[in-house]
Write an enzyme that holds these catalytic residues in place. Structure first.
Site, mmCIF file in Angstrom:
data_model
loop_
_atom_site.group_PDB
_atom_site.id
_atom_site.type_symbol
_atom_site.label_atom_id
_atom_site.label_comp_id
_atom_site.label_asym_id
_atom_site.label_seq_id
_atom_site.Cartn_x
_atom_site.Cartn_y
_atom_site.Cartn_z
ATOM 1 N N HIS A 214 -58.247 -59.147 -38.571
ATOM 2 C CA HIS A 214 -57.119 -58.827 -39.454
ATOM 3 C C HIS A 214 -55.821 -59.273 -38.791
ATOM 4 O O HIS A 214 -55.796 -59.567 -37.599
ATOM 5 C CB HIS A 214 -57.056 -57.314 -39.721
ATOM 6 C CG HIS A 214 -56.760 -56.519 -38.476
ATOM 7 N ND1 HIS A 214 -57.703 -56.266 -37.510
ATOM 8 C CD2 HIS A 214 -55.612 -55.952 -38.024
ATOM 9 C CE1 HIS A 214 -57.157 -55.566 -36.531
ATOM 10 N NE2 HIS A 214 -55.880 -55.365 -36.804
ATOM 11 N N ASP A 216 -51.776 -57.709 -38.418
ATOM 12 C CA ASP A 216 -51.060 -56.447 -38.623
ATOM 13 C C ASP A 216 -49.932 -56.711 -39.611
ATOM 14 O O ASP A 216 -49.357 -57.799 -39.632
ATOM 15 C CB ASP A 216 -50.520 -55.915 -37.288
ATOM 16 C CG ASP A 216 -51.654 -55.520 -36.335
ATOM 17 O OD1 ASP A 216 -52.782 -55.289 -36.813
ATOM 18 O OD2 ASP A 216 -51.403 -55.448 -35.116
ATOM 19 N N HIS A 281 -56.553 -61.052 -35.258
ATOM 20 C CA HIS A 281 -57.231 -60.513 -34.076
ATOM 21 C C HIS A 281 -58.325 -59.546 -34.493
ATOM 22 O O HIS A 281 -58.382 -59.113 -35.653
ATOM 23 C CB HIS A 281 -56.208 -59.830 -33.150
ATOM 24 C CG HIS A 281 -55.401 -58.765 -33.817
ATOM 25 N ND1 HIS A 281 -54.351 -59.031 -34.677
ATOM 26 C CD2 HIS A 281 -55.485 -57.412 -33.774
ATOM 27 C CE1 HIS A 281 -53.835 -57.898 -35.113
ATOM 28 N NE2 HIS A 281 -54.518 -56.892 -34.588
ATOM 29 N N ARG A 291 -63.867 -47.900 -24.544
ATOM 30 C CA ARG A 291 -62.512 -48.460 -24.512
ATOM 31 C C ARG A 291 -61.618 -47.719 -25.489
ATOM 32 O O ARG A 291 -62.063 -47.353 -26.577
ATOM 33 C CB ARG A 291 -62.603 -49.944 -24.892
ATOM 34 C CG ARG A 291 -61.290 -50.651 -24.996
ATOM 35 C CD ARG A 291 -61.511 -52.159 -25.225
ATOM 36 N NE ARG A 291 -60.243 -52.809 -25.400
ATOM 37 C CZ ARG A 291 -59.692 -53.038 -26.589
ATOM 38 N NH1 ARG A 291 -60.322 -52.716 -27.703
ATOM 39 N NH2 ARG A 291 -58.511 -53.623 -26.668
HETATM 40 O O1 LIG Z 1 -58.030 -52.054 -30.120
HETATM 41 C C1 LIG Z 1 -57.629 -53.198 -30.186
HETATM 42 O O2 LIG Z 1 -57.708 -53.986 -29.249
HETATM 43 C C2 LIG Z 1 -57.047 -53.713 -31.474
HETATM 44 C C3 LIG Z 1 -56.482 -52.650 -32.350
HETATM 45 C C4 LIG Z 1 -55.832 -53.199 -33.570
HETATM 46 O O3 LIG Z 1 -55.876 -54.362 -33.827
HETATM 47 C C5 LIG Z 1 -55.109 -52.307 -34.499
HETATM 48 O O4 LIG Z 1 -55.091 -51.084 -34.302
HETATM 49 O O5 LIG Z 1 -54.527 -52.860 -35.460
HETATM 50 FE FE LIG Z 2 -54.386 -54.914 -35.301
#
Ligand SMILES: O=C(O)CCC(=O)C(=O)O
Ligand SMILES: [Fe+2]
Length: 360
Positions: A214, A216, A281, A291
């Site tokens: 996606h 942001d 990403h 994680r």
């Molecule tokens: O946890 C991650 O590395 C990505 C999180 C992410 O892309 C988001 O919360 O929009």
């Molecule tokens: Fe994100």
């Protein structure tokens, strides 16, 4: 975001992944994973930071920021408090389950409704006062969590202001021009959201997805991730002009301790008239590490329009994107998801690239 059903599969004790969480390999491996590529790491306190940041935002839509002045001890506390929150039993976390129509609370990743499979993660979305969300699930024991998150938000707001200035400067804008840009002028009233993500160790990581691909939606995101636990990947797209950077591929973002990931969001993509790339990403999961990540999303208040900065608009071709507020944009995204940037192109701007289905 739908609230979680009580019979939710418990990711933390899973010995196998159920069908509901098994993703097609054609989706997981839609592009090769780069072996030796690195997202640029930039010391943002350097006098020449703007030109480095500008190059990174154009090519990658992402960089790793060092020299950001956010205290290492605070970053450590944010991670440990986040872990403490996620370690609560499921029935307690469900007391904060998000309800339809509200963005805050506990649940599946906000993107889940766009995908047929479930992701190997859970999250807390904190918009506004964190006490409203956690006091109920942590009676008598939430004050330290809330203090840490409030302090982190103050640090993030300060950092966001500095980043916004450097990013605009890197586009060649003078100080007085910046003052005329709505989202910059309204930075004090900026809308901010903390998204806490948890990715438990997964028994079959090669068939699971922590967070699906996606972009942001906001101006940009500052992401703090567990030191040493890789998972975030960014799509490095082949440049249209064939600049020799290679084919489109996923690049693992190195989890450097104390570096914060900054990624360009859709609203900055619009503001820069497409000069900066909104980074696509995703997060993959691993067999051992649990994680966590904390994303700080920032954008202008809901009544402020975002539009391409005039100095970046070609007088003949006109702006590539039409003006849009963040809530309007989110409404469009809720309907067309990853085609939202295409949907807000100005009617007279050149034809968008051919429609590409994200779910192959
Ligand atoms: O946890 C991650 O590395 C990505 C999180 C992410 O892309 C988001 O919360 O929009
Ligand atoms: Fe994100």
């Amino acid at each position: 975001m739908p609230s979680l059903p009580p019979e939710l599969f418990d990711l933390y004790s899973a010995r196998h992944i159920p069908e509901s969480h098994t993703w097609a390999s054609s989706y997981l491996y839609d592009h090769p994973i780069a072996a030796a590529d690195f997202v640029p790491t930039i010391d943002i306190s350097r006098p020449d930071a703007a030109s480095l940041i500008g190059a990174a935002c154009r090519c990658w839509g992402m960089f790793l920021a060092t020299g950001h002045r956010v205290p290492a001890a605070l970053l450590g506390s944010v991670e440990s408090q986040t872990r403490r929150l996620f370690s609560l039993p499921l029935h307690r976390k469900l007391r904060a389950a998000s309800h339809p129509g509200s963005i805050s609370g506990y649940g599946r990743p906000p993107l889940s409704s766009f995908f047929p499979k479930l992701m190997w993660s859970e999250g807390f979305t904190l918009a506004g006062d964190p006490t409203d969300i956690v006091s109920n699930l942590w009676p008598g024991d939430h004050s330290l969590f809330c203090e840490v998150m409030e302090e982190y938000k103050r640090e993030m707001k300060d950092l966001a202001g500095r980043l916004m200035g450097i990013m605009l400067q890197s586009l060649g804008l003078a100080q007085e021009e910046m003052g005329r840009i709505g989202p910059m002028r309204e930075l004090q009233r900026a809308f901010e959201v903390l998204q806490l993500n948890s990715y438990p160790a997964c028994p079959d990581p090669e068939r699971a997805m922590g967070m699906a691909a996606h972009t942001d939606s906001g101006l940009f995101t500052v992401l703090h991730q567990s030191a040493g636990a890789a998972g975030l990947q960014v799509l490095r797209e082949e440049a249209e002009d064939g600049d020799g950077s290679g084919p489109t591929r996923w690049v693992a973002v190195q989890p450097l301790p104390e570096a914060l990931v900054v990624n360009v969001g859709d609203l900055f993509h619009i503001l820069s008239n497409g000069r900066f790339r909104s980074a696509k990403h995703r997060a993959v999961v691993g067999p051992v590490d649990h994680r966590v990540s904390v994303a700080y999303f920032v954008g202008p208040p809901g009544d402020v329009k975002v539009e391409p900065v005039r100095a970046l608009v070609d007088p003949i071709r006109g702006p590539v994107y039409r003006p849009v507020t963040w809530p309007e944009y989110l409404g469009i995204r809720a309907r067309v998801f990853d085609q939202a940037l295409v949907a807000v192109r100005s009617p007279e701007s050149p034809k968008p690239p051919p429609f590409t289905e994200s779910l192959k």
